[in-house]
Design a protein around this motif. Structure first.
Motif, short mmCIF file in Angstrom:
data_model
loop_
_atom_site.label_atom_id
_atom_site.label_comp_id
_atom_site.label_asym_id
_atom_site.label_seq_id
_atom_site.Cartn_x
_atom_site.Cartn_y
_atom_site.Cartn_z
N ALA A 141 -13.05 -35.76 -6.11
CA ALA A 141 -11.61 -36.27 -5.79
C ALA A 141 -10.89 -36.53 -7.16
O ALA A 141 -9.59 -36.55 -6.99
CB ALA A 141 -11.88 -37.53 -4.96
N GLY A 142 -11.58 -36.96 -8.16
CA GLY A 142 -10.88 -37.29 -9.25
C GLY A 142 -10.26 -38.74 -9.21
O GLY A 142 -9.42 -39.11 -10.12
N GLN A 143 -10.48 -39.50 -8.35
CA GLN A 143 -9.71 -40.48 -7.85
C GLN A 143 -10.57 -41.94 -8.77
O GLN A 143 -11.33 -42.50 -7.99
CB GLN A 143 -9.90 -41.03 -6.50
CG GLN A 143 -9.00 -39.84 -5.86
CD GLN A 143 -7.61 -40.21 -5.90
OE1 GLN A 143 -7.28 -41.02 -6.88
NE2 GLN A 143 -6.62 -39.58 -5.17
N VAL A 167 -11.83 -32.18 -13.00
CA VAL A 167 -10.82 -32.08 -12.08
C VAL A 167 -9.56 -32.70 -12.24
O VAL A 167 -9.63 -33.96 -12.86
CB VAL A 167 -11.25 -32.70 -10.35
CG1 VAL A 167 -12.26 -32.02 -10.05
CG2 VAL A 167 -11.86 -34.11 -10.62
N ILE A 168 -8.49 -32.05 -12.01
CA ILE A 168 -7.01 -32.88 -12.32
C ILE A 168 -6.88 -33.92 -11.13
O ILE A 168 -7.49 -33.86 -10.17
CB ILE A 168 -6.00 -31.89 -12.59
CG1 ILE A 168 -5.70 -31.20 -11.15
CG2 ILE A 168 -6.35 -30.55 -13.73
CD1 ILE A 168 -4.30 -30.56 -11.06
N SER A 169 -6.15 -34.73 -11.49
CA SER A 169 -5.60 -35.73 -10.50
C SER A 169 -4.39 -35.04 -9.42
O SER A 169 -3.32 -35.08 -10.10
CB SER A 169 -4.95 -36.94 -11.22
OG SER A 169 -6.04 -37.79 -12.09
N ARG A 170 -4.78 -34.26 -8.44
CA ARG A 170 -4.17 -33.72 -7.76
C ARG A 170 -2.79 -34.50 -7.26
O ARG A 170 -1.67 -34.11 -6.73
CB ARG A 170 -4.31 -32.97 -6.53
CG ARG A 170 -5.24 -31.81 -6.93
CD ARG A 170 -6.66 -32.12 -7.26
NE ARG A 170 -7.50 -32.26 -6.22
CZ ARG A 170 -8.77 -32.83 -6.40
NH1 ARG A 170 -9.22 -33.11 -7.58
NH2 ARG A 170 -9.71 -33.12 -5.30
N TYR A 178 3.44 -35.04 -14.02
CA TYR A 178 2.89 -34.07 -14.83
C TYR A 178 2.14 -34.36 -16.31
O TYR A 178 1.15 -34.15 -16.56
CB TYR A 178 3.91 -32.81 -15.06
CG TYR A 178 4.62 -32.36 -14.03
CD1 TYR A 178 3.83 -31.82 -12.85
CD2 TYR A 178 5.90 -32.10 -13.90
CE1 TYR A 178 4.19 -31.62 -11.80
CE2 TYR A 178 6.46 -31.42 -12.64
CZ TYR A 178 5.51 -31.30 -11.59
OH TYR A 178 6.10 -30.52 -10.46
N HIS A 179 3.01 -35.46 -17.09
CA HIS A 179 2.41 -35.92 -18.12
C HIS A 179 1.45 -36.61 -18.22
O HIS A 179 0.42 -36.78 -18.96
CB HIS A 179 3.71 -36.77 -19.15
CG HIS A 179 3.53 -36.36 -20.40
ND1 HIS A 179 3.10 -37.39 -21.28
CD2 HIS A 179 4.06 -35.50 -21.11
CE1 HIS A 179 3.16 -37.05 -22.46
NE2 HIS A 179 3.64 -35.50 -22.46
N GLU A 180 1.09 -37.36 -16.98
CA GLU A 180 -0.06 -38.15 -16.79
C GLU A 180 -1.26 -37.12 -16.83
O GLU A 180 -2.40 -37.49 -17.13
CB GLU A 180 0.12 -39.03 -15.51
CG GLU A 180 -1.05 -39.79 -14.96
CD GLU A 180 -0.92 -40.50 -13.86
OE1 GLU A 180 -1.86 -40.66 -12.93
OE2 GLU A 180 0.14 -41.05 -13.43
N VAL A 181 -1.01 -36.38 -15.93
CA VAL A 181 -2.14 -35.16 -15.95
C VAL A 181 -2.31 -34.51 -17.36
O VAL A 181 -3.51 -34.29 -17.54
CB VAL A 181 -1.75 -34.14 -14.70
CG1 VAL A 181 -2.98 -32.94 -14.65
CG2 VAL A 181 -1.65 -34.87 -13.14
#
Length: 328
Positions: A141-143, A167-170, A178-181
């Protein structure tokens, strides 16, 4: 396979310049402007081209070569809550010697496990040349907070993983953060040290082909060594059109930067026929320079069994019985 037939991107514009890329990650605004300035994806065109390439077939000697190449590209994977040390050791033995009856059968590219199983896998693979990959960053999940994700990564690398599948934070991506990812990928890449980083986009949750293209470029700009379709834990995993878009992205990124990024479709690829379709897609989209385990992988578990049975069929002329390969 022959040299690639170069096709235009399934979009409407050209790739950015290297000068542009040097500025992209400097601020949330410039990153957003860049990602939303990428060529839009012609969904119908992408679907049609992937379907057309899927009709290609290869025979005899070329097929034998493709099967051995596909075996060498497999990330043999077990990512279950019920994984045990014994199962991981057995998987390691199979990775080293997929067909115990045939010394000419190549080993797979890597074994992929949860961080807790990395020490076991490292012992099983020692001296084999088979890579050890570990999912990390609160897979699937990336959570989780960033410090937890970095600790997860750090522990896997310290235990012996030389590849990290993050995993990216979907949720952040779909909300436009986007910059957080981007910052998370940069931080994980730094934590990886010498280990290669595969960035999982979870394309089945990205809602559109345009988002797949944006996420691919974002991951590459942030330092990914590979971009990967899926965790295998959601209903929609790897598809040919999505992989086509990702291959176009790595091809265009290489044209601008000179840096080759790998692609890893994962989830739902089960048969030799499936694998060969992907190899044709690679050859015809990115080019034969990507037809290497260093730049293309299959995230799979059952695929290897079918590849081994088809390999034996080519060698003997008869299909093997159900006990020819081990069940994973």
């Amino acid at each position: 396979m022959t040299a690639a037939t170069t096709a235009a991107p399934v979009g409407h514009d050209t790739a950015p310049t290297g000068h542009d890329l040097a500025e992209v990650g400097r601020s949330p605004a410039t990153l957003r402007t860049f990602l939303h300035g990428l060529p839009g994806v012609d969904q119908v065109g992408a679907d049609q081209r992937a379907a057309m390439l899927a009709t290609r077939s290869i025979k005899t000697t070329a097929k034998a070569w493709a099967i051995d190449l596909a075996i060498r590209m497999v990330d043999l994977t077990t990512l279950e809550g019920a994984d045990t040390p014994g199962k991981v050791r057995a998987l390691g033995a199979k990775a080293r010697r997929p067909d115990p009856t045939d010394a000419g059968c190549p080993p797979v590219a890597a074994v992929c496990v949860y961080p807790a199983m990395v020490p076991v896998a490292a012992e099983a693979l020692a001296g084999s040349g088979v890579h050890l990959a570990s999912v990390a960053t609160a897979f699937p999940a990336g959570q989780a907070p960033l410090d937890v994700k970095l600790a997860d990564t750090r522990a896997a690398v310290a235990a012996g993983a030389d590849e990290i599948d993050m995993v990216i934070s979907r949720g952040a991506f779909l909300a436009g953060r986007y910059h957080e990812v981007y910052d998370e990928i940069v931080a994980v890449k730094q934590t990886c040290g010498d280990a290669h980083l595969k960035v999982i986009l979870e394309t089945g949750e990205l809602a559109s082909y345009d988002n797949v293209r944006r996420a691919s470029w974002l991951a590459m700009l942030a330092g990914a060594d590979f971009i990967k379709t899926s965790t295998g834990k959601v209903p929609v995993a790897a598809t040919l059109p999505v992989t086509l878009i990702m291959l176009e992205a790595v091809r265009d990124f290489h044209a601008v930067t000179g840096r080759r990024i790998g692609v890893k479709p994962a989830g739902g690829i089960r048969t030799t026929k499936d694998a060969i379709r992907y190899l044709v897609l690679v050859n015809e989209t990115a080019g034969d320079g990507w037809l290497t385990p260093d730049l293309f992988r299959f995230g799979a578990s059952s695929l290897l069994n079918d590849l081994l049975m088809q390999r034996a069929k080519l060698a003997t002329g008869a299909y093997s019985g159900p006990d020819y390969v081990t069940l994973d």
